[in-house]
Enzyme design. Structure first.
Site, PDB file in Angstrom:
ATOM      1  N   LYS A   1       0.827  -1.210   0.000  1.00  0.00           N
ATOM      2  CA  LYS A   1       0.000   0.000   0.000  1.00  0.00           C
ATOM      3  C   LYS A   1       0.870   1.273   0.000  1.00  0.00           C
ATOM      4  CE  LYS A   1      -4.122  -1.997   0.198  1.00  0.00           C
ATOM      5  NZ  LYS A   1      -4.002  -3.460   0.196  1.00  0.00           N
TER       6      LYS A   1
HETATM    7  C1  LIG Z   1      -5.329  -4.316   0.924  1.00  0.00           C
HETATM    8  C2  LIG Z   1      -6.811  -4.249   1.003  1.00  0.00           C
HETATM    9  C3  LIG Z   1      -7.535  -4.735   2.109  1.00  0.00           C
HETATM   10  C4  LIG Z   1      -6.931  -5.552   3.194  1.00  0.00           C
HETATM   11  O1  LIG Z   1      -5.811  -5.085   3.777  1.00  0.00           O
HETATM   12  P1  LIG Z   1      -4.726  -6.071   4.438  1.00  0.00           P
HETATM   13  O2  LIG Z   1      -3.924  -5.094   5.251  1.00  0.00           O
HETATM   14  O3  LIG Z   1      -3.921  -6.681   3.343  1.00  0.00           O
HETATM   15  O4  LIG Z   1      -5.435  -7.050   5.280  1.00  0.00           O
HETATM   16  C5  LIG Z   1      -8.904  -4.534   2.147  1.00  0.00           C
HETATM   17  N1  LIG Z   1      -9.557  -3.927   1.154  1.00  0.00           N
HETATM   18  C6  LIG Z   1      -8.900  -3.456   0.071  1.00  0.00           C
HETATM   19  C7  LIG Z   1      -9.675  -2.758  -0.990  1.00  0.00           C
HETATM   20  C8  LIG Z   1      -7.518  -3.641  -0.049  1.00  0.00           C
HETATM   21  O5  LIG Z   1      -6.902  -3.222  -1.150  1.00  0.00           O
END
Ligand SMILES: *Cc1c(COP(=O)(O)O)cnc(C)c1O
Length: 397
Positions: free
Chosen positions: A186
């Site tokens: 992210k």
């Molecule tokens: C990355 C993501 C998540 C989950 O996040 P994690 O930290 O990987 O558990 C949830 N929703 C969306 C849209 C994402 O891109």
């Protein structure tokens, strides 16, 4: 996106602080920690940057969605309306509470279609969860109005859109509660991590207690704290929070780079008359984490995706053929491939997936290509990439 591309001295310094004190836990150990409270500092930094009253850090974005729903009182048998284009985490987090994910169509914003949302409301609906996929948002004014009229909770999955805004407000802070992910890919990363943000003091208190076994966090003695209600453990560690603290301080810099690189690529693609771009709702500003565009039809999109691969253009996704982001490949959800028995309520609640089709979404996702905007590209690299993309598209249409 992703922030790990620019790891440096700032991240190392914050992590070293934690290793020097040896306190890897975010709560307690006040004497030993030599004044280092990385999780608390990161919460303050996010509050400041997003202009929101409360932030609860967690150990993942998936946990953030579950904790946000739990904090708002969503649970067994409740229906949560969500888009059929998102990461699998969105429905996993809903189902963990025994609630029922109600998947609906997206439109050319690549997020919830407002009319599809209206049609999906039933007496069991408790919440609407737009997912701000690939850096841009749903029509939040329309969703807010629907929620007000029907007394529903608006929860924003803003995991992929940190830094984007809507009518001048940060994404994630517009609904009743918002969720972020700080996983490794992210824009801001903790390695693993997530956050719930809200202006509602009760939801915040619930998220704070629930994510730490129900601890009330009063006083200095964890053993003497009370547990006003049941909870779980979704705590983040100080090591992860330390990385995120350094990264979050750099968010304005990251967003500027994303915007610059996005703009170069978009300008180049705009010269191809067959290419159109995703619609951004009025009042919205993207986070520029991705550039999303549409080809005239599915076959052209498939050919373009293949041509990108041949030309070594990485980080571009044709989600129609992807296993993780679009309902078309979610057989494990449709067939409820669970390791353990799940409730009858949820089983019955998910039956609609055997008959429901998503033709409108197929029309958009089938033609869409989504390109990750990297932070580490030099200007020459972006320009070279832009010409390669144009060439590959022209060859494919
Ligand atoms: C990355 C993501 C998540 C989950 O996040 P994690 O930290 O990987 O558990 C949830 N929703 C969306 C849209 C994402 O891109």
């Amino acid at each position: 996106m992703p922030g790990f591309e620019l790891f440096g001295d700032l991240e190392r310094k914050e992590v070293n602080d934690v290793l020097q004190s040896g306190v890897l836990m975010r709560y307690g150990f006040d004497g030993m920690r030599q004044g280092h409270w990385k999780a608390k500092e990161l919460e303050s930094e996010i509050k400041k940057q997003l202009n929101v009253a409360h932030v609860q850090l967690l150990n993942s974005g998936t946990a953030a969605v579950s904790v946000a729903l739990a904090a708002a009182g969503v649970g067994a048998g409740d229906e949560v309306i969500m888009p059929c284009f998102t990461f699998v985490a969105s429905f996993e987090a809903i189902m963990m509470l025994g609630a029922i994910p109600m998947l609906v169509d997206i439109d050319d914003t690549l997020t919830l279609d407002i009319e599809a949302v209206k049609r999906a409301i039933t007496p069991k609906t408790k919440a609407i969860m737009p997912v701000h996929m690939c850096g841009s948002m749903a029509n939040l004014n329309a969703l807010k109005e629907i929620c007000n009229t029907n007394e529903l909770i608006l929860i924003e999955d803003a995991c992929q859109a940190i830094g984007g805004t809507y009518n001048g407000k940060s994404l994630g802070t517009i609904g009743d509660v918002g969720c972020f992910s700080f996983d490794f890919v992210k824009t801001v990363t903790c390695g693993e991590g997530g956050a719930v943000v809200t202006n509602n003091p009760d939801f915040y208190k619930n998220a704070d207690h629930y994510s730490d076994h129900g601890h009330d966090h009063h006083g200095q003695d964890r053993g003497a704290e009370t547990h006003p209600f049941l909870g779980y453990n979704f705590r983040i560690s100080e090591l992860n929070a330390a990385v995120g603290l350094a990264q979050a301080k750099r968010l304005p810099e990251f967003l500027e780079i994303q915007k610059k690189n996005y703009t170069i690529l978009r300008k180049a693609l705009s010269d191809i008359p067959e290419i159109t771009f995703r619609t951004v709702p009025e009042g919205g500003v993207e986070s520029y984490a991705f550039l999303n565009f549409f080809l005239p039809d599915l076959e052209m999109a498939r050919r373009t995706s293949e041509a990108f691969k041949q030309a070594g253009i990485d980080g571009c996704f044709h989600y129609y053929d992807n296993n993780w982001h679009y309902v078309r490949k979610w057989e494990h959800l449709k067939n409820i491939k669970s390791l353990f028995p799940i409730s009858n309520e949820l089983k019955i609640g998910l039956k609609y997936l055997h008959t429901k089709s998503f033709e409108q979404s197929d029309h958009y996702i089938g033609r869409n290509i989504s390109c990750l905007i990297k932070l580490s590209w030099s200007e020459d690299e972006v320009n070279e990439r832009a010409s390669k993309m144009v060439e590959a598209i022209k060859f494919s249409i």
